[in-house]
Design a protein around this motif. Structure first.
Motif, PDB file in Angstrom:
ATOM      1  N   ALA A 254       0.838  -1.203   0.000  1.00  0.00           N
ATOM      2  CA  ALA A 254       0.000   0.000   0.000  1.00  0.00           C
ATOM      3  C   ALA A 254       0.873   1.254   0.000  1.00  0.00           C
ATOM      4  O   ALA A 254       1.673   1.461   0.906  1.00  0.00           O
ATOM      5  CB  ALA A 254      -0.919  -0.011   1.218  1.00  0.00           C
ATOM      6  N   ASN A 255       0.683   2.097  -1.001  1.00  0.00           N
ATOM      7  CA  ASN A 255       1.502   3.301  -1.141  1.00  0.00           C
ATOM      8  C   ASN A 255       0.739   4.600  -0.889  1.00  0.00           C
ATOM      9  O   ASN A 255       1.310   5.685  -0.957  1.00  0.00           O
ATOM     10  CB  ASN A 255       2.123   3.347  -2.540  1.00  0.00           C
ATOM     11  N   THR A 256      -0.547   4.479  -0.625  1.00  0.00           N
ATOM     12  CA  THR A 256      -1.368   5.654  -0.336  1.00  0.00           C
ATOM     13  C   THR A 256      -2.247   5.355   0.884  1.00  0.00           C
ATOM     14  O   THR A 256      -2.532   4.181   1.171  1.00  0.00           O
ATOM     15  CB  THR A 256      -2.279   6.017  -1.521  1.00  0.00           C
ATOM     16  N   PRO A 257      -2.675   6.380   1.608  1.00  0.00           N
ATOM     17  CA  PRO A 257      -3.586   6.148   2.736  1.00  0.00           C
ATOM     18  C   PRO A 257      -4.850   5.405   2.318  1.00  0.00           C
ATOM     19  O   PRO A 257      -5.353   4.565   3.068  1.00  0.00           O
ATOM     20  CB  PRO A 257      -3.905   7.564   3.223  1.00  0.00           C
ATOM     21  N   ALA A 258      -5.347   5.692   1.116  1.00  0.00           N
ATOM     22  CA  ALA A 258      -6.583   5.048   0.652  1.00  0.00           C
ATOM     23  C   ALA A 258      -6.385   3.547   0.449  1.00  0.00           C
ATOM     24  O   ALA A 258      -7.207   2.731   0.881  1.00  0.00           O
ATOM     25  CB  ALA A 258      -7.051   5.697  -0.650  1.00  0.00           C
ATOM     26  N   SER A 259      -5.285   3.158  -0.218  1.00  0.00           N
ATOM     27  CA  SER A 259      -5.039   1.736  -0.463  1.00  0.00           C
ATOM     28  C   SER A 259      -4.768   1.003   0.849  1.00  0.00           C
ATOM     29  O   SER A 259      -5.194  -0.135   1.046  1.00  0.00           O
ATOM     30  CB  SER A 259      -3.869   1.553  -1.433  1.00  0.00           C
ATOM     31  N   MET A 260      -4.072   1.679   1.768  1.00  0.00           N
ATOM     32  CA  MET A 260      -3.816   1.097   3.086  1.00  0.00           C
ATOM     33  C   MET A 260      -5.125   0.882   3.834  1.00  0.00           C
ATOM     34  O   MET A 260      -5.330  -0.150   4.480  1.00  0.00           O
ATOM     35  CB  MET A 260      -2.894   2.023   3.894  1.00  0.00           C
ATOM     36  N   PHE A 261      -6.024   1.843   3.712  1.00  0.00           N
ATOM     37  CA  PHE A 261      -7.314   1.759   4.380  1.00  0.00           C
ATOM     38  C   PHE A 261      -8.100   0.541   3.912  1.00  0.00           C
ATOM     39  O   PHE A 261      -8.608  -0.242   4.726  1.00  0.00           O
ATOM     40  CB  PHE A 261      -8.132   3.032   4.127  1.00  0.00           C
ATOM     41  N   TRP A 262      -8.197   0.342   2.594  1.00  0.00           N
ATOM     42  CA  TRP A 262      -9.020  -0.748   2.069  1.00  0.00           C
ATOM     43  C   TRP A 262      -8.421  -2.120   2.376  1.00  0.00           C
ATOM     44  O   TRP A 262      -9.151  -3.058   2.717  1.00  0.00           O
ATOM     45  CB  TRP A 262      -9.231  -0.574   0.564  1.00  0.00           C
ATOM     46  N   LEU A 263      -7.095  -2.229   2.292  1.00  0.00           N
ATOM     47  CA  LEU A 263      -6.462  -3.503   2.627  1.00  0.00           C
ATOM     48  C   LEU A 263      -6.617  -3.812   4.116  1.00  0.00           C
ATOM     49  O   LEU A 263      -6.902  -4.953   4.499  1.00  0.00           O
ATOM     50  CB  LEU A 263      -4.984  -3.479   2.246  1.00  0.00           C
ATOM     51  N   MET A 264      -6.438  -2.789   4.966  1.00  0.00           N
ATOM     52  CA  MET A 264      -6.589  -3.004   6.399  1.00  0.00           C
ATOM     53  C   MET A 264      -8.027  -3.346   6.750  1.00  0.00           C
ATOM     54  O   MET A 264      -8.293  -4.177   7.634  1.00  0.00           O
ATOM     55  CB  MET A 264      -6.135  -1.768   7.172  1.00  0.00           C
ATOM     56  N   LEU A 265      -8.978  -2.742   6.051  1.00  0.00           N
ATOM     57  CA  LEU A 265     -10.387  -3.042   6.292  1.00  0.00           C
ATOM     58  C   LEU A 265     -10.685  -4.512   5.998  1.00  0.00           C
ATOM     59  O   LEU A 265     -11.356  -5.195   6.783  1.00  0.00           O
ATOM     60  CB  LEU A 265     -11.281  -2.141   5.434  1.00  0.00           C
ATOM     61  N   ILE A 266     -10.166  -5.006   4.878  1.00  0.00           N
ATOM     62  CA  ILE A 266     -10.378  -6.423   4.534  1.00  0.00           C
ATOM     63  C   ILE A 266      -9.711  -7.323   5.569  1.00  0.00           C
ATOM     64  O   ILE A 266     -10.267  -8.346   5.996  1.00  0.00           O
ATOM     65  CB  ILE A 266      -9.836  -6.725   3.121  1.00  0.00           C
ATOM     66  N   ASN A 267      -8.495  -6.934   5.988  1.00  0.00           N
ATOM     67  CA  ASN A 267      -7.796  -7.709   7.021  1.00  0.00           C
ATOM     68  C   ASN A 267      -8.620  -7.775   8.298  1.00  0.00           C
ATOM     69  O   ASN A 267      -8.737  -8.830   8.931  1.00  0.00           O
ATOM     70  CB  ASN A 267      -6.430  -7.068   7.308  1.00  0.00           C
ATOM     71  N   MET A 268      -9.220  -6.644   8.672  1.00  0.00           N
ATOM     72  CA  MET A 268     -10.038  -6.595   9.878  1.00  0.00           C
ATOM     73  C   MET A 268     -11.332  -7.395   9.742  1.00  0.00           C
ATOM     74  O   MET A 268     -11.855  -7.929  10.711  1.00  0.00           O
ATOM     75  CB  MET A 268     -10.352  -5.143  10.255  1.00  0.00           C
TER      76      MET A 268
END
Length: 417
Positions: free
Chosen positions: A89-103
């Motif tokens: 993840a290189n942007t806050p948005a991409s980090m957000f969506w990946l972390m959401l799926i992880n959660m």
């Protein structure tokens, strides 16, 4: 391997996965990426968003269709895959969506692991109130070892922490399939949608006492997210001040913060005594006062002359966390019907790590960026922690006044056997 040892391994890995990144992601975010506090609050809110419905859905599935231990394994394997993608993840948005799926995959495993443990202990005719806390201690041990691993490897601000978590998640995913079988409810079902989907756990809100309990669980859940999100970052920030940057507490903040989890191991063992002697209201009130002390000591502590305040704050955290989380789950277990216990635990998780996490993560990020961000990316930590302490004190006062519960030791005694 005996049943208690098998559950110990499960708890160790369950919280090792979380401990590998939960406390140190702030260092990765602010020191490595340099993204904003509001965006960081959004990342932490993913736990809350996922907990709004995933633990409840997982509990329904575990009560009705898929054994809890199998669902636990499936979710951890899926979570391991997502954790390996987070470093990309290189942007806050991409980090957000990946972390959401992880959660989506991780948060329901907390209540599922509790369900697996309670089911196995009940089947073995063990005293759950007495036997579960010492088993749960090893979850905290796993969290501590994960934090120390990440800190000693000097990857607190590195994406490598997510790979450590992924490996542990994968191991637990496969191990979960070997755990004792949790029975699903095979009783004749009401044909209504509410009962066929297992949503009858929400009927607990009809009970004024339970409704009040869940509301304050949400408010306490907000406090938990505040300390998880900013504790490590708080110590990292002292590295920007020449007088502090060479101190041990600043070089290895995760190790200092792990004192909180070490404290947990002691207070978990005290839960059976406190819960049976004082009851859920007094135990949770003690937890709330402990949160006030947790934040207040942080407000005036520093890594030099005020290090004792930071250490004492970490010790107090053990009481604040355990007397809320573990006692709360036992209270829910003793207050719900056996046919919907997994669903009820999912509901408790939804209120604490769902609505509570969103409340704490979103509001704290906004408040910090608006009122407590100074020059040169330095934060006014005294103001931040003092604000959190005042919030916790207000919650404690209202809880003492509004939550009506008469302690009945016989209820826990009957549940234990």
């Amino acid at each position: 391997m005996g049943i208690k040892n098998r559950l110990i391994v499960m708890n160790f890995l369950q919280f090792f996965v979380w401990g590998a990144w939960l406390i140190t992601i702030g260092g990765y975010w602010f020191q490595n990426k340099g993204w904003s506090g509001t965006e960081f609050g959004a990342i932490f809110s993913t736990m809350g968003i996922a907990s709004l419905f995933m633990p409840a859905i997982a509990g329904i599935i575990a009560d009705r269709w898929v054994n809890a231990e199998k669902l636990l394994g499936i979710f951890h394997i899926c979570g391991a895959i997502i954790l390996t993608l987070l470093p990309q993840a290189n942007t806050p948005a991409s980090m957000f969506w990946l972390m959401l799926i992880n959660m989506f995959f991780y948060m329901p495993t907390i209540s599922l692991s509790i369900t697996v443990a309670y089911s196995a202990l009940n089947k073995s005719n063990m005293d759950v109130v007495k036997e579960y806390p010492p088993i749960r201690v090893f979850g905290t041990v796993g969290f501590i070892i994960a934090m120390w691993t990440v800190s000693l490897l000097k990857i607190e601000t590195s994406a490598l922490q997510f790979y450590v978590a992924a490996l542990a998640s994968l191991c637990l995913g496969f191990y979960a399939f070997s755990l004792p079988k949790c029975n699903i409810c095979k009783e004749p079902r009401d044909k209504s949608i509410v009962n066929s989907l297992g949503l009858n756990a929400f009927r607990l809100f009809k009970n004024p006492k339970m409704a009040m309990f869940f509301i304050f669980s949400m408010l306490l859940g907000a406090s938990l997210q505040l300390t998880n999100a900013y504790g490590d970052t708080f110590l990292h920030d002292f590295a920007k001040i020449d007088a502090y940057k060479e101190l041990i507490a600043v070089k290895y903040p995760a190790i200092i913060m792990s004192i909180s989890q070490i404290s947990e191991t002691l207070f978990i063992l005290a839960i059976p005594f406190f819960l049976k002697r004082f009851g859920i209201k007094k135990v949770m009130l003690i937890s709330m006062i402990a949160w006030v002390l947790r934040f207040g000591l942080f407000a005036f502590g520093d890594p030099s002359g005020g290090l004792w305040m930071i250490i004492l704050s970490c010790i107090v955290y053990g009481m604040a966390f355990d007397f809320f989380n573990i006692s709360g789950s036992l209270f829910v277990e003793t207050s719900s019907d056996s046919s919907m216990r997994a669903s009820a635990q999912g509901l408790f998780m939804m209120m604490t790590n769902g609505f509570g996490a969103i409340l704490g993560s979103w509001s704290s990020g906004l408040i910090i960026d608006t009122f407590f961000k100074g020059e040169g990316d330095l934060f006014n930590w005294e103001g931040i922690w003092s604000t959190f302490a005042i919030y916790s004190l207000v919650v404690a006062i209202f809880f003492a006044i509004l939550f009506k519960h008469k302690h009945d030791p016989k209820q826990l005694a009957e549940f234990s056997h």
